[in-house]
Write a protein that holds these residues in place. Structure first.
Motif, PDB file in Angstrom:
ATOM      1  N   PRO A  29      -9.084  54.911  21.664  1.00 41.18           N
ATOM      2  CA  PRO A  29     -10.370  54.494  22.450  1.00 41.18           C
ATOM      3  C   PRO A  29     -10.150  54.288  23.784  1.00 41.18           C
ATOM      4  O   PRO A  29     -10.749  54.717  24.613  1.00 41.18           O
ATOM      5  N   ASP A  30      -8.691  53.771  23.923  1.00 44.95           N
ATOM      6  CA  ASP A  30      -8.911  53.249  25.785  1.00 44.95           C
ATOM      7  C   ASP A  30      -7.913  54.360  26.335  1.00 44.95           C
ATOM      8  O   ASP A  30      -8.060  53.487  27.865  1.00 44.95           O
ATOM      9  N   GLU A  31      -7.535  55.556  25.637  1.00 47.10           N
ATOM     10  CA  GLU A  31      -6.739  55.944  26.525  1.00 47.10           C
ATOM     11  C   GLU A  31      -7.334  56.830  27.343  1.00 47.10           C
ATOM     12  O   GLU A  31      -8.432  57.742  26.566  1.00 47.10           O
ATOM     13  N   ILE A  32      -6.849  57.444  27.967  1.00 43.17           N
ATOM     14  CA  ILE A  32      -7.541  58.047  28.946  1.00 43.17           C
ATOM     15  C   ILE A  32      -7.193  59.679  29.542  1.00 43.17           C
ATOM     16  O   ILE A  32      -5.485  59.156  29.892  1.00 43.17           O
ATOM     17  N   PRO A  33      -6.439  60.802  29.538  1.00 43.42           N
ATOM     18  CA  PRO A  33      -5.255  62.089  29.798  1.00 43.42           C
ATOM     19  C   PRO A  33      -5.921  62.065  31.130  1.00 43.42           C
ATOM     20  O   PRO A  33      -6.451  61.798  32.051  1.00 43.42           O
ATOM     21  N   ILE A  34      -4.339  62.172  31.702  1.00 46.28           N
ATOM     22  CA  ILE A  34      -4.486  62.786  32.812  1.00 46.28           C
ATOM     23  C   ILE A  34      -3.932  63.965  33.049  1.00 46.28           C
ATOM     24  O   ILE A  34      -2.772  64.008  32.775  1.00 46.28           O
ATOM     25  N   PHE A  35      -4.436  65.070  34.021  1.00 43.05           N
ATOM     26  CA  PHE A  35      -3.699  66.062  34.160  1.00 43.05           C
ATOM     27  C   PHE A  35      -3.201  66.519  35.631  1.00 43.05           C
ATOM     28  O   PHE A  35      -3.982  65.833  36.649  1.00 43.05           O
ATOM     29  N   ILE A  36      -2.425  66.128  35.902  1.00 45.14           N
ATOM     30  CA  ILE A  36      -1.412  66.910  37.128  1.00 45.14           C
ATOM     31  C   ILE A  36      -0.991  67.974  37.169  1.00 45.14           C
ATOM     32  O   ILE A  36      -0.807  69.071  36.393  1.00 45.14           O
ATOM     33  N   TYR A  37      -2.177  69.066  38.351  1.00 46.58           N
ATOM     34  CA  TYR A  37      -2.175  69.923  38.955  1.00 46.58           C
ATOM     35  C   TYR A  37      -1.360  70.391  40.011  1.00 46.58           C
ATOM     36  O   TYR A  37      -1.482  69.439  41.395  1.00 46.58           O
ATOM     37  N   ARG A  38      -0.922  71.504  40.242  1.00 47.33           N
ATOM     38  CA  ARG A  38       0.042  72.019  41.276  1.00 47.33           C
ATOM     39  C   ARG A  38       0.267  73.682  42.043  1.00 47.33           C
ATOM     40  O   ARG A  38       0.451  74.331  40.270  1.00 47.33           O
ATOM     41  N   ASP A  39       0.111  74.004  42.787  1.00 52.64           N
ATOM     42  CA  ASP A  39      -0.223  75.320  42.793  1.00 52.64           C
ATOM     43  C   ASP A  39      -1.406  76.112  41.928  1.00 52.64           C
ATOM     44  O   ASP A  39      -0.894  76.753  40.865  1.00 52.64           O
ATOM     45  N   VAL A  40      -2.097  75.998  42.068  1.00 51.19           N
ATOM     46  CA  VAL A  40      -3.553  75.919  41.492  1.00 51.19           C
ATOM     47  C   VAL A  40      -3.905  77.540  41.270  1.00 51.19           C
ATOM     48  O   VAL A  40      -4.374  78.272  42.506  1.00 51.19           O
ATOM     49  N   VAL A  41      -4.125  77.697  39.951  1.00 56.83           N
ATOM     50  CA  VAL A  41      -4.522  79.295  39.904  1.00 56.83           C
ATOM     51  C   VAL A  41      -5.665  79.489  39.845  1.00 56.83           C
ATOM     52  O   VAL A  41      -6.411  78.668  38.604  1.00 56.83           O
ATOM     53  N   PRO A  42      -6.909  80.076  40.079  1.00 58.01           N
ATOM     54  CA  PRO A  42      -8.264  79.470  40.194  1.00 58.01           C
ATOM     55  C   PRO A  42      -8.628  80.102  38.845  1.00 58.01           C
ATOM     56  O   PRO A  42      -9.503  79.293  38.184  1.00 58.01           O
ATOM     57  N   GLU A  43      -8.165  81.195  37.873  1.00 52.31           N
ATOM     58  CA  GLU A  43      -8.932  80.978  36.369  1.00 52.31           C
ATOM     59  C   GLU A  43      -8.294  80.175  35.534  1.00 52.31           C
ATOM     60  O   GLU A  43      -9.033  80.556  34.934  1.00 52.31           O
ATOM     61  N   SER A  44      -7.352  80.397  35.661  1.00 53.16           N
ATOM     62  CA  SER A  44      -6.636  79.110  34.945  1.00 53.16           C
ATOM     63  C   SER A  44      -7.538  77.695  35.136  1.00 53.16           C
ATOM     64  O   SER A  44      -7.615  77.819  33.435  1.00 53.16           O
ATOM     65  N   PHE A  45      -7.508  77.581  35.867  1.00 52.06           N
ATOM     66  CA  PHE A  45      -8.214  76.361  36.482  1.00 52.06           C
ATOM     67  C   PHE A  45      -9.225  75.836  36.104  1.00 52.06           C
ATOM     68  O   PHE A  45      -9.984  75.260  35.144  1.00 52.06           O
ATOM     69  N   ALA A  46     -10.425  77.181  35.982  1.00 53.67           N
ATOM     70  CA  ALA A  46     -11.862  77.434  35.723  1.00 53.67           C
ATOM     71  C   ALA A  46     -11.839  77.293  34.277  1.00 53.67           C
ATOM     72  O   ALA A  46     -12.390  76.946  33.703  1.00 53.67           O
TER      73      ALA A  46
END
Length: 75
Positions: free
Chosen positions: A17-34
């Motif tokens: 219940p208290d966990e929040i995932p953190i996503f770290i992006y580097r060299d973002v590809v717009p289509e993949s990020f979307a």
């Protein structure tokens, strides 16, 4: 019991219940990020700002399904 170094959400297992995932992006590809943002939205996750993330990390704030997205632009 499954033992792994991967966080539960990576294996589609429930988070604590208290966990929040953190996503770290580097060299973002717009289509993949979307695609990733759409996945989070379809699965009912709320992307938090840093202040709300810190509030929740300290046991305050809403207890809805949430995530934090960060960008590493170091080169």
């Amino acid at each position: 019991m499954l033992r792994t170094h991967y966080p539960n959400f990576a294996l589609a297992l429930p988070l604590k219940p208290d966990e929040i995932p953190i996503f770290i992006y580097r060299d973002v590809v717009p289509e993949s990020f979307a695609f990733d943002l759409d996945f989070l939205r379809r699965n009912g996750s709320e992307t938090l700002g840093l202040e709300e993330f810190m509030r929740r990390s300290n046991g305050k704030g809403a207890k809805t399904k949430a995530d934090l997205i960060t960008f590493d632009d170091a080169r």
